[in-house]
Design a protein around this motif. Structure first.
Motif, PDB file in Angstrom:
ATOM      1  N   SER A 165      46.716  56.667  42.870  1.00  0.00           N
ATOM      2  CA  SER A 165      47.223  55.851  41.763  1.00  0.00           C
ATOM      3  C   SER A 165      46.051  55.289  40.948  1.00  0.00           C
ATOM      4  O   SER A 165      45.019  54.922  41.508  1.00  0.00           O
ATOM      5  CB  SER A 165      48.062  54.688  42.292  1.00  0.00           C
ATOM      6  OG  SER A 165      49.154  55.150  43.054  1.00  0.00           O
ATOM      7  N   PRO A 166      46.189  55.191  39.634  1.00  0.00           N
ATOM      8  CA  PRO A 166      45.139  54.570  38.816  1.00  0.00           C
ATOM      9  C   PRO A 166      45.003  53.091  39.178  1.00  0.00           C
ATOM     10  O   PRO A 166      46.007  52.378  39.236  1.00  0.00           O
ATOM     11  CB  PRO A 166      45.646  54.750  37.389  1.00  0.00           C
ATOM     12  CG  PRO A 166      46.665  55.834  37.471  1.00  0.00           C
ATOM     13  CD  PRO A 166      47.297  55.711  38.823  1.00  0.00           C
ATOM     14  N   PHE A 167      43.776  52.653  39.416  1.00  0.00           N
ATOM     15  CA  PHE A 167      43.556  51.257  39.792  1.00  0.00           C
ATOM     16  C   PHE A 167      44.003  50.317  38.684  1.00  0.00           C
ATOM     17  O   PHE A 167      44.470  49.197  38.952  1.00  0.00           O
ATOM     18  CB  PHE A 167      42.073  51.058  40.097  1.00  0.00           C
ATOM     19  CG  PHE A 167      41.739  49.701  40.640  1.00  0.00           C
ATOM     20  CD1 PHE A 167      42.231  49.271  41.869  1.00  0.00           C
ATOM     21  CD2 PHE A 167      40.907  48.835  39.921  1.00  0.00           C
ATOM     22  CE1 PHE A 167      41.916  48.018  42.376  1.00  0.00           C
ATOM     23  CE2 PHE A 167      40.591  47.582  40.429  1.00  0.00           C
ATOM     24  CZ  PHE A 167      41.094  47.169  41.650  1.00  0.00           C
ATOM     25  N   PHE A 170      47.498  48.382  38.614  1.00  0.00           N
ATOM     26  CA  PHE A 170      47.844  47.268  39.501  1.00  0.00           C
ATOM     27  C   PHE A 170      47.534  45.911  38.869  1.00  0.00           C
ATOM     28  O   PHE A 170      47.573  44.892  39.551  1.00  0.00           O
ATOM     29  CB  PHE A 170      47.076  47.392  40.822  1.00  0.00           C
ATOM     30  CG  PHE A 170      47.422  48.627  41.605  1.00  0.00           C
ATOM     31  CD1 PHE A 170      48.540  48.641  42.436  1.00  0.00           C
ATOM     32  CD2 PHE A 170      46.667  49.789  41.491  1.00  0.00           C
ATOM     33  CE1 PHE A 170      48.866  49.783  43.155  1.00  0.00           C
ATOM     34  CE2 PHE A 170      46.988  50.921  42.196  1.00  0.00           C
ATOM     35  CZ  PHE A 170      48.094  50.930  43.024  1.00  0.00           C
ATOM     36  N   TRP A 171      47.278  45.921  37.559  1.00  0.00           N
ATOM     37  CA  TRP A 171      46.832  44.694  36.912  1.00  0.00           C
ATOM     38  C   TRP A 171      47.617  44.430  35.625  1.00  0.00           C
ATOM     39  O   TRP A 171      48.157  45.357  35.011  1.00  0.00           O
ATOM     40  CB  TRP A 171      45.335  44.773  36.600  1.00  0.00           C
ATOM     41  CG  TRP A 171      44.535  45.045  37.836  1.00  0.00           C
ATOM     42  CD1 TRP A 171      44.197  46.258  38.352  1.00  0.00           C
ATOM     43  CD2 TRP A 171      44.028  44.074  38.738  1.00  0.00           C
ATOM     44  NE1 TRP A 171      43.495  46.114  39.511  1.00  0.00           N
ATOM     45  CE2 TRP A 171      43.363  44.776  39.779  1.00  0.00           C
ATOM     46  CE3 TRP A 171      44.033  42.681  38.774  1.00  0.00           C
ATOM     47  CZ2 TRP A 171      42.747  44.132  40.839  1.00  0.00           C
ATOM     48  CZ3 TRP A 171      43.413  42.030  39.822  1.00  0.00           C
ATOM     49  CH2 TRP A 171      42.776  42.754  40.841  1.00  0.00           C
ATOM     50  N   GLU A 193      38.015  36.236  37.730  1.00  0.00           N
ATOM     51  CA  GLU A 193      39.438  36.081  38.028  1.00  0.00           C
ATOM     52  C   GLU A 193      40.262  37.023  37.160  1.00  0.00           C
ATOM     53  O   GLU A 193      39.998  37.196  35.976  1.00  0.00           O
ATOM     54  CB  GLU A 193      39.879  34.635  37.782  1.00  0.00           C
ATOM     55  CG  GLU A 193      39.261  33.633  38.740  1.00  0.00           C
ATOM     56  CD  GLU A 193      39.803  32.229  38.522  1.00  0.00           C
ATOM     57  OE1 GLU A 193      40.818  32.090  37.782  1.00  0.00           O
ATOM     58  OE2 GLU A 193      39.220  31.289  39.080  1.00  0.00           O
ATOM     59  N   LEU A 194      41.263  37.630  37.773  1.00  0.00           N
ATOM     60  CA  LEU A 194      42.153  38.539  37.065  1.00  0.00           C
ATOM     61  C   LEU A 194      43.580  38.334  37.559  1.00  0.00           C
ATOM     62  O   LEU A 194      43.801  37.816  38.660  1.00  0.00           O
ATOM     63  CB  LEU A 194      41.738  39.995  37.298  1.00  0.00           C
ATOM     64  CG  LEU A 194      40.435  40.468  36.639  1.00  0.00           C
ATOM     65  CD1 LEU A 194      40.061  41.840  37.177  1.00  0.00           C
ATOM     66  CD2 LEU A 194      40.575  40.502  35.130  1.00  0.00           C
ATOM     67  N   VAL A 195      44.520  38.789  36.767  1.00  0.00           N
ATOM     68  CA  VAL A 195      45.926  38.682  37.144  1.00  0.00           C
ATOM     69  C   VAL A 195      46.411  40.039  37.637  1.00  0.00           C
ATOM     70  O   VAL A 195      46.358  41.041  36.907  1.00  0.00           O
ATOM     71  CB  VAL A 195      46.787  38.217  35.959  1.00  0.00           C
ATOM     72  CG1 VAL A 195      48.276  38.180  36.369  1.00  0.00           C
ATOM     73  CG2 VAL A 195      46.351  36.834  35.498  1.00  0.00           C
ATOM     74  N   GLY A 196      46.831  40.070  38.899  1.00  0.00           N
ATOM     75  CA  GLY A 196      47.348  41.292  39.479  1.00  0.00           C
ATOM     76  C   GLY A 196      48.836  41.421  39.279  1.00  0.00           C
ATOM     77  O   GLY A 196      49.529  40.448  38.971  1.00  0.00           O
ATOM     78  N   ASN A 242      56.617  46.542  34.767  1.00  0.00           N
ATOM     79  CA  ASN A 242      56.734  47.241  36.045  1.00  0.00           C
ATOM     80  C   ASN A 242      55.383  47.700  36.538  1.00  0.00           C
ATOM     81  O   ASN A 242      54.552  48.166  35.751  1.00  0.00           O
ATOM     82  CB  ASN A 242      57.685  48.448  35.938  1.00  0.00           C
ATOM     83  CG  ASN A 242      59.127  48.000  35.724  1.00  0.00           C
ATOM     84  OD1 ASN A 242      59.499  46.907  36.157  1.00  0.00           O
ATOM     85  ND2 ASN A 242      59.888  48.828  35.054  1.00  0.00           N
ATOM     86  N   ALA A 243      55.161  47.603  37.829  1.00  0.00           N
ATOM     87  CA  ALA A 243      53.936  48.100  38.467  1.00  0.00           C
ATOM     88  C   ALA A 243      54.108  49.581  38.761  1.00  0.00           C
ATOM     89  O   ALA A 243      55.222  50.106  38.728  1.00  0.00           O
ATOM     90  CB  ALA A 243      53.668  47.330  39.747  1.00  0.00           C
ATOM     91  N   PRO A 244      52.987  50.298  39.052  1.00  0.00           N
ATOM     92  CA  PRO A 244      53.105  51.730  39.383  1.00  0.00           C
ATOM     93  C   PRO A 244      53.883  51.944  40.656  1.00  0.00           C
ATOM     94  O   PRO A 244      53.814  51.139  41.577  1.00  0.00           O
ATOM     95  CB  PRO A 244      51.635  52.174  39.531  1.00  0.00           C
ATOM     96  CG  PRO A 244      50.901  50.917  39.853  1.00  0.00           C
ATOM     97  CD  PRO A 244      51.601  49.829  39.089  1.00  0.00           C
TER      98      PRO A 244
END
Length: 245
Positions: A165-167, A170-171, A193-196, A242-244
């Motif tokens: 899956s492309p990383f 997930f973000w 910091e990032l939002v997952g 939607n997430a992968p």
């Protein structure tokens, strides 16, 4: 051929070529041993082994041994000796120069030992990554996930592996992630910091550290991403895209 008096009864040209010495009918095996085994201690080991094999043997039984001789030119050679006692008591001995084969075998053994050591080191590292509580993902140069540990799957809510899956998927902001991947693959590092984005679409904030995976040659071959969920975001999920799957 060595007769009852422990003297050489016959030697062929190959035997002479191997050692560089040409024993005649007056030469005893002890004298030849002193020539090809100049070290006293090692020569005694060879003699002891010869007598030990001879005591346990019977006529017709081959007694193989590997020795290291020093030829007339001073070159060390690994020799495979096969001795057999003939019915009349004569010792029939063949010698084969296996120096190159022995060297290749030693190199092979060393390579196997090195591979086992590397395999053990990789196993330890793999178990360390797999068992850490920090979410860890390994990425290929194209940003595709090649490995994700249990903590990563749990944090993102995936019950099954996500390899392939492309990383960036997930973000919350895939474009920013792709930019980070390019920077890390370029040999840098990234921390912030990032939002997952979880599988169910909820968001959460993490502290992300991205570092390049560098081969022994110095070439970057991938990226390691290590994420820790920040406590302030726990219990505050928010629906997004939607997430992968």
């Amino acid at each position: 051929l060595i007769d009852h008096d422990d003297r050489f009864a016959y030697t062929n040209r190959q035997f002479v070529d191997i050692s560089g010495y040409e024993p005649d009918s007056a030469t005893t095996s002890a004298e030849w041993f002193r020539q090809v085994f100049p070290d006293d201690d090692y020569r005694q080991e060879v003699i002891d082994a010869w007598h030990s094999d001879l005591e346990r043997s019977v006529p017709g039984r081959i007694r193989p041994r590997t020795f290291t001789i020093r030829d007339r030119a001073g070159t060390k050679k690994t020799i495979l000796s096969r001795a057999v006692t003939l019915p009349d008591g004569t010792e029939y001995v063949t010698c084969e120069d296996i120096t190159e084969e022995a060297r290749a075998y030693r190199l092979l053994v060393a390579d196997i030992a090195d591979l086992r050591r590397q395999e053990q080191e990789l196993l330890i590292k793999d178990r360390a990554i797999a068992s850490t509580r920090r979410a860890v993902a390994l990425l290929a140069l194209d940003g595709v996930v090649t490995y994700a540990n249990a903590a990563y799957l749990a944090l993102w809510g995936y019950p099954a592996p996500v390899q392939g899956s492309p990383f960036s998927g997930f973000w919350e902001h895939p474009d920013k992630i792709r930019m980070i991947i390019r920077a890390v693959i370029g040999g840098g590092a990234w921390h912030g910091e990032l939002v997952g984005l979880r599988k169910d679409g909820t968001r959460f904030t993490v502290d992300l550290l991205g570092t390049p995976i560098v081969a022994e040659s110095g070439r970057v071959i991938g990226m390691m991403a290590a994420a820790t969920r920040l406590p302030k975001e726990q219990g505050k999920p928010e629906k997004t895209r939607n997430a992968p799957t």
